[in-house]
Design a protein around this motif. Structure first.
Motif, PDB file in Angstrom:
ATOM      1  N   GLY A  89      -2.932   6.744   6.833  1.00 16.91           N
ATOM      2  CA  GLY A  89      -2.280   5.490   7.200  1.00 16.91           C
ATOM      3  C   GLY A  89      -3.239   4.524   7.869  1.00 16.91           C
ATOM      4  O   GLY A  89      -3.261   3.315   7.561  1.00 16.91           O
TER       5      GLY A  89
ATOM      6  N   SER B 117      -4.594   0.790   6.450  1.00 18.14           N
ATOM      7  CA  SER B 117      -4.571  -0.426   7.278  1.00 18.14           C
ATOM      8  C   SER B 117      -5.972  -1.018   7.409  1.00 18.14           C
ATOM      9  O   SER B 117      -6.162  -2.244   7.381  1.00 18.14           O
ATOM     10  CB  SER B 117      -4.002  -0.107   8.661  1.00 18.14           C
TER      11      SER B 117
ATOM     12  N   VAL C 263       0.314  -0.667   8.321  1.00 13.51           N
ATOM     13  CA  VAL C 263       1.373   0.017   7.580  1.00 13.51           C
ATOM     14  C   VAL C 263       2.019   1.032   8.511  1.00 13.51           C
ATOM     15  O   VAL C 263       1.346   1.804   9.181  1.00 13.51           O
ATOM     16  CB  VAL C 263       0.828   0.697   6.311  1.00 13.51           C
TER      17      VAL C 263
ATOM     18  N   LEU D 261       3.430   5.460   1.410  1.00 12.45           N
ATOM     19  CA  LEU D 261       2.641   4.247   1.170  1.00 12.45           C
ATOM     20  C   LEU D 261       2.547   3.980  -0.327  1.00 12.45           C
ATOM     21  O   LEU D 261       1.459   3.982  -0.922  1.00 12.45           O
ATOM     22  CB  LEU D 261       1.250   4.404   1.792  1.00 12.45           C
TER      23      LEU D 261
ATOM     24  N   ARG E 265       5.792  -0.573  -1.764  1.00 11.03           N
ATOM     25  CA  ARG E 265       5.898  -0.839  -0.327  1.00 11.03           C
ATOM     26  C   ARG E 265       4.714  -1.671   0.162  1.00 11.03           C
ATOM     27  O   ARG E 265       4.868  -2.589   0.964  1.00 11.03           O
ATOM     28  CB  ARG E 265       5.992   0.476   0.437  1.00 11.03           C
ATOM     29  N   LEU E 266       3.524  -1.362  -0.331  1.00  9.88           N
ATOM     30  CA  LEU E 266       2.338  -2.119   0.086  1.00  9.88           C
ATOM     31  C   LEU E 266       2.401  -3.552  -0.418  1.00  9.88           C
ATOM     32  O   LEU E 266       1.995  -4.492   0.293  1.00  9.88           O
ATOM     33  CB  LEU E 266       1.067  -1.424  -0.411  1.00  9.88           C
TER      34      LEU E 266
ATOM     35  N   LEU F 165       4.629  -5.483   1.790  1.00 11.52           N
ATOM     36  CA  LEU F 165       3.966  -5.715   3.072  1.00 11.52           C
ATOM     37  C   LEU F 165       2.954  -6.851   2.976  1.00 11.52           C
ATOM     38  O   LEU F 165       2.881  -7.726   3.847  1.00 11.52           O
ATOM     39  CB  LEU F 165       3.282  -4.416   3.519  1.00 11.52           C
TER      40      LEU F 165
END
Length: 702
Positions: free
Chosen positions: A672, A676, A683, A688, A692-693, A696
């Protein structure tokens, strides 16, 4: 002088002969309540026994856990088999050796200390005296109680414990099987259970006429809302099970409620020092989460059962044969001593998957077909969708920095679905078919794993760091009907992820290297050692800016804050998806009984954690789990396995510590933090996935 208490296993079963036998010439037969899940524990336990007895490893036979014959050691869980059962067997073997030497001394007139052992043969001044363990064993009082003061061999003289030994069980299974799925009996019947599509669903109707025309060789067995298809031909039963929805209808029953009462919120002040660093305005309040996770066993659950002469025998790959026995007996109105559960290895699984459910399935049908062996095999959909899931949970952290950039205040709160609903926990069956037989079996209250045992949702919620102000609170949320239970590392997976990601966020605010900030707050020398070592292994550079789709991240913890230490550095690339390119792992698990076995556990746990972190989450809608298979519940593929480098810091004077679950949290956090670092965007929610990314990144651009 303080006397160390006996291991819990020996407190419960103190007689020496309950654990070990020399009745078979040339063999040392050992009984343990711990079971083989693929973790190689039986080999490590055999090494401990062989070492203390000074016999060849090939002479030691670890017998299957069996409720009729084995000591009750509870569940094989929590990475405690070496720590607890290993400690017990070390005393058992050492005391057995001493008892045998005393008998030899009485026979020969020599003092016990004058007699040496060589692979079970006894010698005086290097000369065989014509005696061995097996001829002397009948003269030993095997009812004697194991004494905690028994002194074992000096570790400096070890020749087996501490070495990497080949796993004979793996070689055997490669050659000839030996899994529960390979078992078969003469005249056996196969059963497939038509599982309730959602919890406490009512069986509304069955088209028996249409079913019989379509599947004439398959019999329908119904008891309450428990429904099974049974037949002599496994393929015919399987075909009928595939078409069950054509003939069977289910309906919700609003009168059936499965919301259980949760325990009171747990709160504790780990440390309170208002005279510590004065807080600045630099602070974070962040929420980290994961969804439900399936166990994802490659081989679906399986069990066999046979009811004959008033007694029921069940073969299962359960992690707790005694608790399972008691719940099967209670559900079927049998006395526990009339039920025998024998462990047979299944597909590797770390936690409470469908194995126990399949065992009750088989037992129910076997009690109906008295005298006929019954085999139950779950489908892939059953395994992924109908077994207990790893709990969804969220961890929120509030933290502040002092004027020097140190953490001045820390508050962590966890909300989690129940983490521990194994058979018998809280006084309930915690088995799906028990609820199908009688909805009253659904638990009305739940419990978490006690803090003394490592906690459940609270596991690793207390940070390893020395903060001046440090508070923790934990709550269980029981509103969802989704059945959850123990999955490898329990709450430690997300709690460590949250703690370690928050430390990275704070390091960014303070303008301090993430490893430097951690070291600033670490007094634990062994934790500092693994963190410094993994930094050296990975060539960690404080000035590495990352970005443009490439990043590195770090994570560290001590499992349950009393087990093995592990520090991880992950290197990732991010384009269409996240790919973990490399993992560096440094571990302190004390004295390693079998270094290669420990390495397999650490690296296997790291890869499973990577799969959870990148891919795995069970989609839930309206309190229901949809039918899942590998296409809609993906796991890490062999082509995505990163390069892994593992190093152990070994201290032979330290006791062994369980290694099986140490990697889950730190590896998730390292990945994680690396993502990031690669994206420049924090995140906080797992997994991940690409979707989802993308959300974001779009949100960050706005």
């Amino acid at each position: 002088m303080t006397v160390t208490p006996l291991p819990k296993s020996l407190q419960d079963t103190p007689q020496l002969g309950s654990w070990i036998s020399f009745a078979s010439p040339g063999k040392v037969q050992v009984r343990t309540g711990k079971v083989e899940l693929g973790q190689g524990i039986l080999v490590a336990l055999a090494q401990i026994v062989a070492e203390e007895l000074e016999v060849a490893l090939e002479r030691v036979e670890i017998l299957p856990a069996d409720t009729l014959l084995s000591p009750n050691e509870g569940f094989t869980a929590g990475s405690q088999s070496v720590e607890v059962s290993g400690a017990a067997l070390r005393l058992v073997a050492a005391q057995s050796r001493q008892a045998l030497l005393r008998v030899a001394a009485t026979r020969t007139g020599h003092r016990p200390e004058e007699i040496s052992c060589h692979d079970g043969l006894l010698r005086v001044e290097g000369t065989d005296i014509g005696l061995d363990f097996w001829t002397l064993a009948p003269e030993v009082d095997w009812t004697q109680v194991v004494d905690v003061r028994t002194i074992g061999r000096d570790r400096r003289d070890y020749r087996l414990a501490g070495t990497s030994t080949r796993r004979g069980d793996v070689l055997q299974r490669l050659a000839s099987g030996g899994f529960i799925h390979d078992m078969a009996f003469e005249g056996m019947r196969h059963a497939r259970i038509v599982r309730q599509p959602f919890r406490l669903a009512r069986l509304a109707s069955i088209d028996r006429t249409g079913f019989s025309r379509r599947h004439p060789t398959v019999v329908i067995f119904q008891k309450g809302d428990f429904l099974a298809f049974v037949g002599a031909d496994e393929y015919a039963v399987h075909a009928a099970h595939d078409e069950a929805e054509v003939f069977v209808e289910w309906t919700p029953d609003p009168g059936r409620k499965c919301a259980a009462k949760a325990p009171a919120e747990m709160r504790k002040e780990v440390r309170k020092d208002h005279a510590g660093h004065r807080a600045t305005n630099s602070a974070i309040r962040a929420r980290y989460s994961r969804g439900y996770i399936a166990h994802g066993s490659i081989g679906p659950s399986c069990a066999l059962a046979h009811f004959v002469d008033g007694g029921l025998t069940v073969w299962s790959h359960s992690q707790g044969v005694f608790a399972l026995r008691d719940q099967i007996a209670a559900c079927l109105d049998l006395r526990p001593l009339r039920v025998r559960v024998i462990h047979v290895p299944g597909a590797g699984c770390y936690g409470h998957n469908g194995a126990d459910d399949a065992a009750l399935d088989a037992a129910i049908v076997a009690c109906e077909l008295k005298g006929t062996p019954v085999r139950v095999q779950w489908s892939r959909v059953d395994e992924l969708s109908r077994g207990p899931l790893g709990a969804a949970m969220a961890t929120e952290i509030e933290a502040a920095l002092g004027s020097d950039g140190s953490v001045s205040a820390w508050k962590l709160s966890v909300v989690s679905a129940p983490q521990a609903q194994r058979p018998g926990t809280g006084g309930y069956a915690n088995l799906s078919s028990a609820e199908a037989l009688d909805p009253g079996h659904a638990p009305r209250h739940v419990e978490d794993v006690p803090e003394l045992a490592g906690g459940g949702a609270s596991r690793n919620a207390t940070a390893i760091y020395d903060f001046p102000d440090h508070e923790v609170s934990v709550s269980l949320d029981t509103r969802s009907p989704i059945r959850t239970s123990s999955l490898r590392s329990l709450g430690a997976h997300l709690n460590v992820f949250a703690i370690e990601c928050a430390m990275d966020e704070l390091a960014g605010i303070a303008g301090i290297d993430p490893i430097a900030l951690r070291l600033r707050h670490l007094k634990d020398k062994r934790c500092r050692a693994v963190l410094n070592e993994v930094a050296a292994m990975s060539g960690w550079r404080p000035d590495d800016a990352g970005g443009e789709g490439r990043g590195r991240g770090v994570g560290v913890s001590r499992y349950k804050n009393k087990g093995a230490w592990l520090a991880a550095v992950a290197e990732v690339t991010v384009d269409e998806a996240v790919r973990v390119e490399r993992l560096w792992l440094c571990v302190d698990a004390g004295f390693l009984i079998n270094p290669q076995g420990a390495r397999a556990q650490i690296e296997g746990g790291a890869l499973q954690s990577a799969s959870w972190t990148l891919l795995e989450s069970v989609p839930v809608a309206d309190g229901r789990v949809p039918p899942l298979n590998w296409s809609n519940y993906p796991i890490l593929r062999f082509s995505d396995v990163p390069e892994v480098e593992t190093r152990f810091i070994v201290n032979e004077n330290e006791p062994p510590l369980g290694a099986g679950e140490a990697a889950q949290g730190p590896v998730a956090a390292a990945i994680g933090n690396a993502v990031s670092h690669a994206l420049g965007v924090r995140v906080r929610d797992l997994p991940l996935t690409r979707e989802r990314l993308m959300q974001l990144l779009v949100s960050d651009e706005r």
